[in-house]
Design a protein around this motif. Sequence first.
Motif, PDB file in Angstrom:
ATOM      1  N   ASN A   1      37.922  48.861  32.668  1.00 45.73           N
ATOM      2  CA  ASN A   1      38.423  47.998  32.972  1.00 45.73           C
ATOM      3  C   ASN A   1      39.616  47.056  32.323  1.00 45.73           C
ATOM      4  O   ASN A   1      39.996  46.940  33.211  1.00 45.73           O
ATOM      5  N   MET A   2      39.213  46.589  31.435  1.00 43.97           N
ATOM      6  CA  MET A   2      39.946  46.124  30.714  1.00 43.97           C
ATOM      7  C   MET A   2      41.087  46.800  30.290  1.00 43.97           C
ATOM      8  O   MET A   2      42.246  46.502  29.128  1.00 43.97           O
ATOM      9  N   GLY A   3      40.892  47.641  29.777  1.00 40.78           N
ATOM     10  CA  GLY A   3      42.176  49.208  28.885  1.00 40.78           C
ATOM     11  C   GLY A   3      42.711  48.829  30.661  1.00 40.78           C
ATOM     12  O   GLY A   3      43.836  48.905  30.019  1.00 40.78           O
ATOM     13  N   VAL A   4      42.816  49.250  31.488  1.00 47.01           N
ATOM     14  CA  VAL A   4      43.646  49.489  33.015  1.00 47.01           C
ATOM     15  C   VAL A   4      44.129  48.073  32.978  1.00 47.01           C
ATOM     16  O   VAL A   4      45.614  48.177  32.740  1.00 47.01           O
ATOM     17  N   LEU A   5      43.423  46.695  32.433  1.00 44.41           N
ATOM     18  CA  LEU A   5      44.270  46.088  32.759  1.00 44.41           C
ATOM     19  C   LEU A   5      45.569  45.469  31.668  1.00 44.41           C
ATOM     20  O   LEU A   5      46.076  44.903  32.061  1.00 44.41           O
TER      21      LEU A   5
END
Length: 299
Positions: free
Chosen positions: A268-272
Amino acid sequence: MSKEYKHQKMTVTIEPANLSIILPCLNEAQSLQPVLSQLKTHYPDAEIIVVDDGSTDESAEITAQAGAKVVRHPYSKGNGAAIKSGVRAAKGDYLVFMDADGQHDPKDIERLLAELAQGYDMIVGARGAKSQASFGRFCANSFYNWFAGWMVGHPIADLTSGFRAVRADKFKEFLYLLPNAFSYPTTITMAFFRAGYSVAYIPIVAHTRIGQSHIKLLRDGIRFLLIIFKIGTLYAPLKLFGAFSVGFFSLGLGYYTYTYTMGGRFTNMGVLLFITSVLIFLFGLVSEQITQLLYSRKE
């Protein structure tokens, strides 16, 4: 006294009514008399304006005795406010700005004007490393020069120099943009470059000032940096937002590569980070369109 500066097809004649020399002043009684005396010697017919920015010493009296024009502020409004008051009071077609603390040599004015005659709109006296007040200020000014040059796409030799000669009509176009504090050189330099006006630099030697400096390195350094960001977002927002967008995209790509290599997954951090990169780019794109509309309306 009139002087002619010739360059190929262009000739600029500086008559007494064409030149105004403006000196912002705050408690500079120690240095004013010798500075004004030199100015009167070299440019006896020029309009000399001292803007007394709420001084509590005899600065205004010394100016009047020297035969220069005094513009007084009832209280201190700031260096930029003094510059604006001086410009509004000036009658000349060409303006020279210099400090009243003895740092700038009046003899260098002729060099500024001679360069202005070559078709430039503003000539700035650029200080070298030996003319900086301290190593810390030299490092700060070097960073400001690099960052502002990157923003406007032109090399800037001395962003914060207060010694410059300009064409009055060009300068007055940006008078409303100038802040009241110590960052008017920053704003006017970047505004001239963004407007497509011609700016050049000549090397000067700035002498040790007489009296105590009114600039606080940390406070005014942060203020200069904020002014650069403000002018950057006003004139080249996509360049500024684009740099941040690329930064967040690079972080996202690096983080995704790490998580995929180590765990075979996309977190999710990569997506964010990727989404943040896209949003910042879109903000810059919208800001750029708004800026273009403002310029189109002005033209």
